[in-house]
Design a protein around this motif. Structure first.
Motif, PDB file in Angstrom:
ATOM      1  N   PRO A  19     -12.154 -13.842 -15.748  1.00  0.00           N
ATOM      2  CA  PRO A  19     -10.927 -14.619 -15.525  1.00  0.00           C
ATOM      3  C   PRO A  19     -10.769 -15.677 -16.616  1.00  0.00           C
ATOM      4  CG  PRO A  19     -12.425 -14.725 -13.624  1.00  0.00           C
ATOM      5  CD  PRO A  19     -13.173 -14.060 -14.730  1.00  0.00           C
ATOM      6  N   ARG A  20      -9.542 -15.790 -17.159  1.00  0.00           N
ATOM      7  CA  ARG A  20      -9.310 -16.724 -18.260  1.00  0.00           C
ATOM      8  C   ARG A  20      -8.199 -17.707 -17.901  1.00  0.00           C
ATOM      9  NH1 ARG A  20     -11.007 -15.212 -23.566  1.00  0.00           N
ATOM     10  NH2 ARG A  20      -9.381 -16.625 -24.279  1.00  0.00           N
ATOM     11  N   ALA A  21      -8.377 -18.954 -18.307  1.00  0.00           N
ATOM     12  CA  ALA A  21      -7.395 -19.999 -18.013  1.00  0.00           C
ATOM     13  C   ALA A  21      -6.100 -19.786 -18.796  1.00  0.00           C
ATOM     14  CB  ALA A  21      -7.984 -21.371 -18.347  1.00  0.00           C
ATOM     15  N   ASP A  22      -6.157 -19.036 -19.907  1.00  0.00           N
ATOM     16  CA  ASP A  22      -4.958 -18.843 -20.721  1.00  0.00           C
ATOM     17  C   ASP A  22      -4.123 -17.648 -20.259  1.00  0.00           C
ATOM     18  OD1 ASP A  22      -6.611 -16.826 -21.622  1.00  0.00           O
ATOM     19  OD2 ASP A  22      -6.866 -17.648 -23.639  1.00  0.00           O
ATOM     20  N   VAL A  23      -4.475 -17.069 -19.110  1.00  0.00           N
ATOM     21  CA  VAL A  23      -3.660 -16.008 -18.514  1.00  0.00           C
ATOM     22  C   VAL A  23      -2.860 -16.634 -17.372  1.00  0.00           C
ATOM     23  CG1 VAL A  23      -3.670 -13.785 -17.325  1.00  0.00           C
ATOM     24  CG2 VAL A  23      -5.356 -14.250 -19.130  1.00  0.00           C
ATOM     25  N   LEU A  24      -1.555 -16.858 -17.605  1.00  0.00           N
ATOM     26  CA  LEU A  24      -0.729 -17.510 -16.585  1.00  0.00           C
ATOM     27  C   LEU A  24      -0.312 -16.488 -15.537  1.00  0.00           C
ATOM     28  CD1 LEU A  24       1.386 -19.826 -18.913  1.00  0.00           C
ATOM     29  CD2 LEU A  24      -0.918 -20.139 -17.976  1.00  0.00           C
ATOM     30  N   LEU A  33       1.871 -12.934 -18.817  1.00  0.00           N
ATOM     31  CA  LEU A  33       2.334 -14.191 -19.404  1.00  0.00           C
ATOM     32  C   LEU A  33       1.093 -14.928 -19.916  1.00  0.00           C
ATOM     33  CD1 LEU A  33       5.093 -15.627 -19.661  1.00  0.00           C
ATOM     34  CD2 LEU A  33       4.562 -16.815 -17.527  1.00  0.00           C
ATOM     35  N   LEU A  34       1.040 -15.112 -21.225  1.00  0.00           N
ATOM     36  CA  LEU A  34      -0.193 -15.568 -21.864  1.00  0.00           C
ATOM     37  C   LEU A  34       0.055 -16.815 -22.676  1.00  0.00           C
ATOM     38  CD1 LEU A  34      -1.115 -11.984 -23.139  1.00  0.00           C
ATOM     39  CD2 LEU A  34      -1.985 -13.117 -21.079  1.00  0.00           C
ATOM     40  N   ALA A  35      -0.928 -17.688 -22.715  1.00  0.00           N
ATOM     41  CA  ALA A  35      -0.795 -18.960 -23.441  1.00  0.00           C
ATOM     42  C   ALA A  35      -1.725 -18.976 -24.640  1.00  0.00           C
ATOM     43  CB  ALA A  35      -1.117 -20.126 -22.503  1.00  0.00           C
ATOM     44  N   PRO A  36      -1.227 -18.577 -25.818  1.00  0.00           N
ATOM     45  CA  PRO A  36      -2.102 -18.556 -26.995  1.00  0.00           C
ATOM     46  C   PRO A  36      -2.555 -19.955 -27.382  1.00  0.00           C
ATOM     47  CG  PRO A  36       0.118 -17.730 -27.528  1.00  0.00           C
ATOM     48  CD  PRO A  36       0.156 -18.217 -26.118  1.00  0.00           C
TER      49      PRO A  36
END
Ligand code: ADP
Ligand code: MG
Length: 316
Positions: A19-24, A33-36
């Motif tokens: 799980p990654r924090a940059d995956v909205l 929806l991704l936060a580069p």
């Protein structure tokens, strides 16, 4: 999409990887929806594995899941990129739950090792094939490209090339080698460590000789490779003998090792970095870049038939 298919995706693909924090928004909506990260370049790659061409129906499903991701992580490694997100397009003739569960577990385990999250994909029916997209990051100016090698730079390869092809062609003979085919280890950490040290880099998917030639052509030079310097595994030498082991290493393919060039002034730093971090695996100096196009392979200094002119692009 039918409800049953949606259930299938939820059961097997909703939470694969780390799980990654940059995956909205990940799996479940129309798109991810991704936060580069600000100030990073995105690095993107896709590779398709087709049954009968890139894997066999008899290969364990866990291996197919592992390899579908591994080949893409290997491209990330070759760019010096840090992988982050994956998308999976899965085409199957029928829904076989046990196969899908094993496939997903192979994909999941490797994704977690590399901190990658599966953020979306597509599931459709047809002949069995698996396409995976991976997106990662690299700071501007730090990507490892193919075109930076120059005459006089040293040529290196990671790991022990040749194991994979031997394991694929002789599955019964040596289980250790077969596992190198079924579960290649993409050299992501090494790719990151090579930033600022390597002048050019490529991953070995088609065979060391062919991929080294691609690096050389992109860089506008040639190379001289000494077969006796190839880092061969004890298992491969025992199974195949010296000459055949060298052939496997040079021409085999599917190694997913890195082949890279290093300027003379950076070799000491490279060897120190590798010595300090066992996670980077081994690297072997196999030759050097030369002015003259094409690849010359020597054995004990004597030119061999593996040598290839730089002008015949359709050789092999
Ligand atoms: P759409 O029809 O809008 O393209 P789908 O109904 O095909 O979306 O997929 C629903 C959700 O499930 C999407 O978020 C999609 O990315 C995800 N998805 C579908 N198949 C897979 C798969 N094999 N692996 C991961 N995610 C998948
Ligand atoms: Mg939609």
């Amino acid at each position: 999409m039918a409800d049953s298919e949606f259930d299938l995706i939820r059961r097997h693909f909703a939470t694969l990887g780390a799980p990654r924090a940059d995956v909205l928004v990940g799996v479940g909506d129309d798109a991810a929806l991704l936060a580069p990260q600000p100030g990073r370049l995105l690095v993107a790659t896709v590779d398709t594995l087709v049954e009968g061409t890139h894997f066999l129906a008899s290969d364990p499903a866990r291996s197919v899941g592992h390899r579908a991701l591994a080949v893409n992580l290997s491209d990330m490694a070759a760019m010096g990129a840090e992988p982050a997100w994956a998308l999976l397009s899965l085409t199957m003739p029928a829904i076989v739950e046990a196969w899908i569960a094993q496939f997903a577990s192979g994909f999941d385990a490797l994704a977690r090792v590399h901190g990658v999250q599966l953020v979306g994909g597509n599931t459709t029916s047809g002949a069995l094939s698996v396409a995976v997209t991976v997106i990662g990051f690299v700071p501007p100016g730090q990507a490892l490209l193919r075109d930076g090698a120059r005459p006089g730079h040293a040529l290196y390869v990671s790991g022990t090339p040749g194991d994979s092809v031997r394991g694929r062609l002789h599955p019964q003979a040596s289980p250790g080698l077969r596992d190198r085919y079924l579960h290649p280890e993409p050299r992501v950490a090494l790719g990151l460590a090579l930033r600022g040290l390597a002048s050019a880099c490529i991953d070995v998917s088609d065979g060391l000789l062919g991929d080294a030639r691609k690096l050389c052509e992109a860089s506008g030079c040639g190379a001289r490779i000494e077969a006796r310097s190839l880092p061969l595994s004890e298992a491969l030498l025992a199974a195949a003998g010296r000459d055949e082991a060298e052939r496997c290493a040079l021409e085999g393919g599917e190694d997913y090792e890195l082949c890279f060039a290093v300027p003379p002034g950076h070799e000491a730093a490279l060897l120190e970095r590798v010595a300090l971090d066992p996670g980077l695996g081994r690297v072997g100096r196999i030759g050097q870049l030369e002015e003259t196009r094409g690849i010359v392979v020597t054995r004990g200094g004597v030119v061999t038939g593996f040598s290839q002119s730089g002008h015949d692009h359709f050789a092999r």
